[in-house]
Design a protein around this motif. Structure first.
Motif, short mmCIF file in Angstrom:
data_model
loop_
_atom_site.label_atom_id
_atom_site.label_comp_id
_atom_site.label_asym_id
_atom_site.label_seq_id
_atom_site.Cartn_x
_atom_site.Cartn_y
_atom_site.Cartn_z
N MET A 312 -13.31 90.31 73.97
CA MET A 312 -13.40 88.88 73.33
C MET A 312 -12.25 88.20 72.91
O MET A 312 -11.29 88.63 72.09
N GLN A 313 -12.03 86.97 73.68
CA GLN A 313 -10.92 86.34 73.29
C GLN A 313 -11.02 85.19 72.00
O GLN A 313 -11.96 84.64 72.26
N PRO A 314 -10.00 85.25 71.36
CA PRO A 314 -10.24 84.29 70.13
C PRO A 314 -10.34 82.69 70.59
O PRO A 314 -9.70 82.28 71.53
N ASP A 315 -11.36 81.97 70.14
CA ASP A 315 -11.49 80.57 70.45
C ASP A 315 -10.05 79.76 69.83
O ASP A 315 -9.63 78.90 70.59
N ILE A 316 -9.66 80.23 69.01
CA ILE A 316 -8.46 79.52 68.33
C ILE A 316 -7.04 80.35 68.83
O ILE A 316 -6.93 81.67 68.46
N ASN A 317 -6.17 79.72 69.57
CA ASN A 317 -4.84 80.35 70.06
C ASN A 317 -3.67 79.38 69.52
O ASN A 317 -3.93 78.20 69.47
N ASP A 318 -2.54 80.17 69.64
CA ASP A 318 -1.56 79.55 69.15
C ASP A 318 -0.71 78.93 70.41
O ASP A 318 -1.03 79.30 71.55
N PRO A 319 -0.16 77.80 70.38
CA PRO A 319 0.48 76.83 71.47
C PRO A 319 1.48 77.85 72.12
O PRO A 319 2.15 78.66 71.50
N VAL A 320 1.74 77.38 73.23
CA VAL A 320 2.81 78.27 74.21
C VAL A 320 4.13 77.95 73.42
O VAL A 320 4.99 78.82 73.39
N VAL A 321 4.32 76.45 73.16
CA VAL A 321 5.63 76.24 72.58
C VAL A 321 5.57 75.55 71.46
O VAL A 321 5.08 74.09 71.41
N PRO A 322 5.40 76.12 70.33
CA PRO A 322 4.95 75.51 69.08
C PRO A 322 6.13 74.45 68.37
O PRO A 322 7.25 75.03 68.84
N LYS A 323 5.64 73.67 68.06
CA LYS A 323 6.72 72.75 67.44
C LYS A 323 7.11 73.22 65.75
O LYS A 323 6.32 73.95 65.25
N GLN A 324 8.03 72.65 65.31
CA GLN A 324 8.44 72.95 64.04
C GLN A 324 7.62 72.50 63.06
O GLN A 324 7.81 71.08 63.08
N PRO A 325 7.43 72.94 61.87
CA PRO A 325 6.50 72.36 60.80
C PRO A 325 7.18 71.33 60.04
O PRO A 325 8.55 71.69 59.81
N SER A 326 6.73 70.32 59.78
CA SER A 326 7.30 69.47 58.65
C SER A 326 7.27 69.94 57.32
O SER A 326 6.27 70.33 56.79
N ALA A 327 8.29 69.69 56.64
CA ALA A 327 8.30 70.05 55.17
C ALA A 327 7.41 69.05 54.37
O ALA A 327 6.76 69.42 53.20
N ALA A 328 7.23 67.81 54.91
CA ALA A 328 6.21 67.15 54.13
C ALA A 328 4.73 67.55 54.30
O ALA A 328 4.34 68.26 55.40
N GLY A 329 3.96 67.34 53.26
CA GLY A 329 2.31 67.86 53.33
C GLY A 329 1.60 66.98 53.57
O GLY A 329 0.47 66.91 53.03
N LEU A 330 1.83 65.60 54.16
CA LEU A 330 1.05 64.60 54.61
C LEU A 330 -0.07 65.06 55.56
O LEU A 330 0.33 65.45 56.67
N VAL A 331 -1.33 64.86 55.10
CA VAL A 331 -2.43 65.40 55.78
C VAL A 331 -3.10 64.20 56.32
O VAL A 331 -3.48 63.35 55.57
N GLU A 332 -3.50 63.92 57.41
CA GLU A 332 -4.08 62.97 58.39
C GLU A 332 -5.25 63.39 59.04
O GLU A 332 -5.14 64.12 60.10
N PHE A 333 -6.44 62.91 58.73
CA PHE A 333 -7.55 63.04 59.69
C PHE A 333 -7.83 61.81 60.39
O PHE A 333 -8.07 60.89 59.89
N ASP A 334 -7.74 62.04 61.78
CA ASP A 334 -7.98 60.94 62.66
C ASP A 334 -9.38 61.10 63.53
O ASP A 334 -9.25 61.71 64.49
N ASN A 335 -10.30 60.51 63.20
CA ASN A 335 -11.75 60.42 63.90
C ASN A 335 -12.21 61.93 64.10
O ASN A 335 -12.61 62.26 65.34
N VAL A 336 -11.86 62.77 62.94
CA VAL A 336 -12.52 64.15 63.45
C VAL A 336 -13.85 64.36 63.24
O VAL A 336 -14.70 63.84 62.53
N THR A 337 -14.35 65.36 64.53
CA THR A 337 -15.81 65.38 64.75
C THR A 337 -15.91 66.89 64.84
O THR A 337 -14.71 67.54 65.46
N PHE A 338 -16.77 67.79 64.41
CA PHE A 338 -16.65 69.15 64.56
C PHE A 338 -18.25 69.58 64.49
O PHE A 338 -19.12 69.12 63.69
N HIS A 339 -18.64 70.48 65.72
CA HIS A 339 -19.77 70.91 65.68
C HIS A 339 -19.90 72.49 65.28
O HIS A 339 -18.88 73.10 65.98
N TYR A 340 -20.66 72.96 64.76
CA TYR A 340 -20.82 74.52 64.74
C TYR A 340 -21.26 75.07 65.99
O TYR A 340 -22.12 74.24 66.49
N PRO A 341 -20.84 76.06 66.61
CA PRO A 341 -21.40 76.71 67.68
C PRO A 341 -22.96 76.72 67.51
O PRO A 341 -23.56 77.27 66.75
#
Length: 574
Positions: A312-341
């Motif tokens: 069973m492969q996890p639905d959530i996988n890490d990116p192949v080339v991850p970006k470096q996280p920013s120290a800032a904690g600004l959280v932005e939700f942009d038209n987020v939609t989510f369905h439970y399976p």
């Protein structure tokens, strides 16, 4: 089951030695009846006592060598199979640790526990037997037939006639048992599920006087498993009587026809004794094989269930080339939609807002409005269906899960503590936290008072599940665990619900100066908890119904006003 054998690679050397030792043991067992025949024909019949002693000594040496080989094979097979079991359990545990909450929902916690313990043990036990029987059984069977044919070709026809009949009977019996073994594992899952629910929900069960009902549920699951176990054991138990019946028939036939062969001078007495021993070796090798056939179906069913987890492969996988996280904690939700399976309607849809460092953003709404869902999307426990969540301007899907969660301090809706001391539980947020940092986090979380009253203070033990502390104490320790981490983002998922109003107010007052540089997102049911927030987001049916301060929403948002008036008096609102 073959797929799991890849975990045996590190133990190739012990396995090879097991096979060699079992081969030597089998050869020694096959040679002993021939020596016995020589003692009878050349020693006992002729009265040659020195020859009897000589061959008897040789038999003793060969028997001792066979015993040493047997002990060595048992030790090495146990070592290899034990290592195999350890590695598979470790692999399953590490693989399951990568699962999203979606995979946990699919398999179920009770089933995962059964697969990691019972199923792996089944495969491990069969593997230990296989390493010995897979060489010994065919060696003893075919070697015994060859040696019997060498002694007397005509009499060996009795054995050659019986062996295929036995093999066919074993095949028929095992074929009936395999589906039942698979069913047993599923029913064991069900029993574990009922038992787990009963143990974790014992307070609710007793408070509603449902002990009798739960006893019936457990008995039904237990009886279902028992009935299946009895059915499969009845089928498999028929193997032994069938084997013994065939062995006795073979023995009578061999003695009968062997006597006739001796009477006609075509065979000697010693050869008949050796022949009977070879016949028994052949039968016993088939018995060992039949024991394997009893265990293999259940182990095969267990192996399938283990492979289901590993494949069973996890639905959530890490990116192949991850970006470096920013120290800032600004959280932005942009038209987020989510369905439970499997859900027809989205849990949240078209959610957009921004939560910045130094601000407290509160989320409020009715039950089922999607508040906790929003919180679970930020650390990527679930992957959103549509839209973007950005932290420091970077899409959370462009960060590794470790990078993302390293900057988050989560206090879940249901407080979870681990066995150990209070200090160890707080240090779960930061492993190298100093004693001063632990105490400071506890003071902010309003946990110092009750901790100081405990006999051992911060070294006081926490029982499994935190059963020796109250709900409010558990919440405060969970908050301290997040605070000691000093993350850039704090997520409080209805984390003040078990606190009284006075403690709640004191905690929020102490929390603000401690989180001046962090982004704080609070999910709450109480208006008193959120009314001092810089920004309040009102949710209804998974959608944003309003965003603003307490006073702004009180004047402009009817849903928020209804929530406020249901909790506060006119004087408190004013």
């Amino acid at each position: 089951m073959m797929k799991l054998l890849r975990f045996l690679k590190p133990y190739r050397t012990p396995v090879i030695f097991v096979l060699i030792l079992v081969l030597l043991q089998s050869l020694s067992d096959l040679y002993l009846p021939t020596l016995m025949a020589d003692i009878v024909d050349k020693g006992v019949v002729t009265g040659d006592t020195p020859y009897i002693w000589k061959i008897g000594g040789v038999m003793m040496v060969i028997a001792l060598l066979g015993a040493v080989c047997s002990v060595g094979a048992s030790y090495l097979s146990a070592k290899a199979s034990g290592g195999f079991g350890k590695d598979v359990r470790s692999r399953v545990f590490s693989h399951v640790s990568q699962f999203s909450l979606n995979e946990f929902d699919k398999i179920g916690t009770a089933s995962l526990i059964t697969r990691t313990t019972n199923d792996i043990t089944q495969v491990q036990q069969v593997l230990m037997m296989m390493m010995r029987v897979m060489v010994m059984a065919p060696m003893m069977c075919f070697g015994g037939i060859i040696m019997a044919m060498y002694k007397d070709m005509t009499l060996s026809l009795v054995i050659i006639a019986i062996v295929p009949i036995l093999a066919l009977l074993i095949f028929v019996i095992v074929r009936k048992g395999i589906p039942l073994f698979r069913a047993m594992q599923l029913k064991l899952d069900k029993l574990n599920l009922v038992l787990r629910e009963n143990l974790t929900g014992i307070r609710v069960i007793r408070s509603f006087n449902r002990v009798g009902h739960e006893q019936k549920r457990f008995n039904a699951a237990n009886l279902d498993l028992t009935d299946t176990a009895i059915r499969v054991n009845r089928i498999m138990a028929s193997l032994m009587p069938v084997m013994m019946l065939m062995m006795n028939i073979a023995s009578v036939a061999l003695i009968w026809f062997g006597g006739l062969r001796i009477d006609s001078n075509h065979m000697e007495v010693g050869d008949l004794i050796a022949f009977i021993q070879y016949a028994f070796q052949i039968m016993f090798s088939l018995m060992f094989a039949s024991m394997m056939f009893v265990m293999i179906p259940r182990a095969s069913a267990s192996a399938v269930r283990i492979n289901e987890v590993l494949d069973m492969q996890p639905d959530i996988n890490d990116p192949v080339v991850p970006k470096q996280p920013s120290a800032a904690g600004l959280v932005e939700f942009d038209n987020v939609t989510f369905h439970y399976p499997g859900a027809e309607m989205p849990a949240v849809s078209n959610i957009s807002f921004t939560a910045g460092p130094g601000e407290i953003t509160a989320i409020i709404g009715g039950t089922g409005s999607g508040k906790s869902t929003l919180i679970n999307l930020i650390p990527r426990f679930y992957d959103l269906t549509d839209g973007q969540i950005r932290i420091g301007g970077i899409d959370i899907r462009d960060l590794t899960q470790e990078q993302l969660r390293a900057g988050i301090g989560l206090v879940p809706q249901k407080s979870v503590l681990f066995t150990g001391t209070i200090a160890e539980n707080i240090r779960y947020g930061k492993e190298d936290a100093t004693e001063e940092e632990v105490r400071h986090a506890a003071e902010i979380a309003q946990a110092s008072d009750f901790v100081s009253k405990m006999q051992e203070g911060f070294e006081s033990p926490i029982a499994q599940g935190g059963t020796n502390v109250s709900g409010g104490q558990k919440q405060r320790l969970s908050i301290a665990r997040a605070l000691v981490r000093k993350p850039s983002i704090y997520l409080f998922d209805d984390s003040f619900s078990a606190l009284d109003f006075k403690t709640d107010a004191k905690l929020r007052e102490a929390l603000r100066p401690a989180t001046t540089e962090a982004t704080v997102i609070i999910v709450a049911q109480r208006v008193s908890t959120v009314m001092d927030a810089d920004r309040i987001i009102v949710l209804e049916d998974g959608k944003v119904a309003g965003i603003g301060s307490h006073r702004e929403l009180l004047q402009s948002n009817e849903i928020y006003r209804e929530i406020v008036t249901s909790q506060l008096s006119e004087e408190e609102i004013a």
